[in-house]
Design an enzyme around this catalytic site. Structure first.
Site, PDB file in Angstrom:
ATOM      1  CD  GLU A 173      -3.176  -1.016   2.038  1.00 13.53           C
ATOM      2  OE1 GLU A 173      -3.119  -0.204   2.982  1.00 13.53           O
ATOM      3  OE2 GLU A 173      -4.150  -1.778   1.849  1.00 13.53           O
ATOM      4  CD  GLU A 292      -3.896  -5.817   2.877  1.00  8.76           C
ATOM      5  OE1 GLU A 292      -4.742  -5.133   3.484  1.00  8.76           O
ATOM      6  OE2 GLU A 292      -2.672  -5.607   2.949  1.00  8.76           O
TER       7      GLU A 292
HETATM    8  O1  AHR Z   1      -5.384  -5.912   6.779  1.00  7.86           O
HETATM    9  C1  AHR Z   1      -5.268  -4.791   7.608  1.00  7.86           C
HETATM   10  C2  AHR Z   1      -4.504  -3.645   6.962  1.00  7.86           C
HETATM   11  O2  AHR Z   1      -5.251  -3.156   5.891  1.00  7.86           O
HETATM   12  C3  AHR Z   1      -3.169  -3.991   6.329  1.00  7.86           C
HETATM   13  O3  AHR Z   1      -2.112  -3.966   7.222  1.00  7.86           O
HETATM   14  C4  AHR Z   1      -3.003  -2.902   5.313  1.00  7.86           C
HETATM   15  O4  AHR Z   1      -2.215  -3.306   4.214  1.00  7.86           O
HETATM   16  C5  AHR Z   1      -4.409  -2.514   4.937  1.00  7.86           C
HETATM   17  O5  AHR Z   1      -4.611  -1.162   4.985  1.00  7.86           O
END
Ligand code: AHR
Length: 497
Positions: A173, A292
């Site tokens: 990210e 994610e």
């Molecule tokens: O999954 C929780 C968080 O969400 C992770 O650390 C991050 O990559 C995202 O913002």
């Protein structure tokens, strides 16, 4: 009662089912690692300190790859802190989650855990506070067979054989201002390109993931992907997507339609990647690693008082999922499957305790959240090829996404293993009668039809009542014409032979 139709035809192939669609994620965050996968004092812990109940549930969930060690955590992580004698490992501040990291678990323990869980490790390198040299060191430590300082160090630490990690994320990210070492697209794109080039010199067979956008709502969405891929196109295999959804202001209809955003996200990133490819005159296709995705009540976390202390493994992001969460989640899973031609890899964030399908009590029980079930069923029964099903469905108006169909569905078909239909009914007011045209399959019979539904859409599983929301046989199946009644707000699996 609503009425909808779809068609099962083995000619409507999207792509082969990719096992990597069923990946997950373990981050050093809250209780995901400590009291999640690892708890040496637990009565059910094995000789390595891993919780056997969590290992069993991970296998039952049918997880393929597991991404590690973050997430936001990785952007401040020094991997060297997590190898060697545990007693000598330093305690460090983790700025991402305002916690103290003890480093009892590091890369060697994680890879050992992956072996026991039967999953493939997927590693992220720190491109927030660190760079090319540290990424190369970690790669050499993990994948070089022997005869160098770092590969011999791994052997001395107990892992004689290389870890052989194929999939690597180039940071996490990096578009997010919350990220330690946040960068502009150009800054990140250059660093990712040079890191990828160097990593491939060491190990040409790697599969590399460049960071895409943290959500489709980021102000830089679209431009970020284009700039990053202009720098990295020939050096990486995937661009990542991250997306989390929650019910906002009691708007259940929009929430159940969350996959409309996921579809928009995927289509836009594919179009952007192909546009960059065309401009670069490249025949190569960049795919998406949706590494994610989940339901996450992020606004509760954002509205909480910021921490002043630095606890070890505090309970963080421990969302307790209800039926409606599992149904929205099912729609996301269907969307990933339906896009298997361009999204061959995904990671459910996360695996244990932290926005997770598996929950544990420290020293105590472990149980399956509602979201466990769609994932486990899809992982178990998706086989062969993914099929488009051409649904014809009534739709409803949502505040967030406009007109959205009540029915969301996809199927998989394996010559030997039969055909499985995964379907969500988003209607809150009535069941949906689904007519299935299976003529192209020849004579079929229903082997099993289950539904995940509940008169209370906010019903949850707990440690004391772990089977309140589980898939149950669907009594509403009729043959000739083949018809299945999908309860309101439900996730459904129909297996045909
Ligand atoms: O999954 C929780 C968080 O969400 C992770 O650390 C991050 O990559 C995202 O913002």
């Amino acid at each position: 009662m609503h009425q909808a139709k779809l068609t099962l035809d083995p000619a409507f192939k999207v792509a082969p089912v990719s096992r990597r669609t069923f990946g997950s994620f373990v981050e050093h965050l809250g209780r995901c690692v400590y009291t999640g996968i690892y708890e040496p004092g637990h009565p059910g812990a094995d000789d390595d300190g891993f919780r056997r109940d969590v290992l069993d549930l991970t296998r039952e969930l049918g997880v393929s790859t597991v991404r590690y060690p973050g997430g936001n955590f990785v952007s401040g992580y020094r991997w060297e802190d997590g190898v060697g004698p545990v007693a000598e490992r330093p305690r460090r501040l983790d700025l991402a989650w305002h916690s103290t990291e003890t480093n009892e678990v590091g890369v060697d323990e994680f890879v050992r855990w992956c072996g026991k869980a039967g999953v493939e490790p997927m590693m992220a390198v720190n491109l927030g506070t660190r760079g090319i040299a540290e990424a190369l060191d970690l790669l050499e430590y993990c994948n070089h067979p022997s005869g160098t300082a770092l590969s011999d160090l791994r052997a001395a630490n107990g892992a004689k054989e290389p870890h052989g990690i194929r999939m690597w994320c180039l940071g996490n990210e990096m578009d997010g201002p919350w990220q330690t070492g946040h960068k502009t697209a150009r800054e990140y794109g250059r660093l990712a390109a040079e890191t990828a080039r160097a990593m491939r010199m060491l190990d040409p067979g790697l599969e590399l993931v460049a960071c895409g956008s943290s959500s489709s709502g980021m102000p830089t969405f679209g431009a970020w992907e284009a700039e990053v891929l202009e720098e990295t196109y020939e050096l990486v295999d995937y661009i990542s997507c991250h997306a989390y959804y929650e019910e906002k202001e009691g708007d259940l209809g929009s929430f159940l339609a969350s996959s409309a955003d996921m579809q928009y996200f995927i289509s836009s990133v594919v179009a952007t990647a192909d546009h960059v490819g065309a401009r670069l005159k490249s025949r190569k296709k960049i795919n998406i690693s949706f590494d994610e995705w989940n339901v996450w009540y992020l606004s509760r976390f954002q509205n909480a008082e910021p921490r002043q202390d630095w606890p070890v493994a505090p309970p963080l992001l421990e969302d307790h999922y209800h039926l409606a969460d599992a149904v929205a989640f099912g729609g996301l899973l269907i969307t990933l499957l339906r896009n298997s031609d361009r999204v061959p890899a995904a990671s459910l964030a996360q695996l244990v305790n932290v926005i997770a399908p598996i929950m544990t009590e420290p020293g105590g029980r472990a149980w399956r959240q509602t979201t466990f079930h769609p994932f486990a069923q899809a992982s178990r029964h998706a086989a062969g090829d993914v099929l488009r099903v051409e649904p014809v469905s009534p739709s409803y108006e949502t505040k967030a996404y406009g007109e959205v169909p009540l029915l969301e569905a996809v199927a998989t078909h394996a010559e030997a293993g039969g055909t499985t239909l995964f379907a969500v009914n988003r209607a809150t007011d009535a069941p949906l009668s689904l007519e299935i045209d299976a003529r192209a399959l020849g004579g079929v019979r229903v082997v099993e039809a289950t539904t995940l539904s509940d008169p209370d859409v906010y019903a949850r599983n707990t440690a004391d009542d772990p089977t309140r929301v589980v898939p149950r046989p669907n009594p509403g199946v009729e043959a000739d014409p083949l018809r299945v009644l999908l309860p309101p707000v439900s996730w459904n699996v129909i297996r045909l032979a």
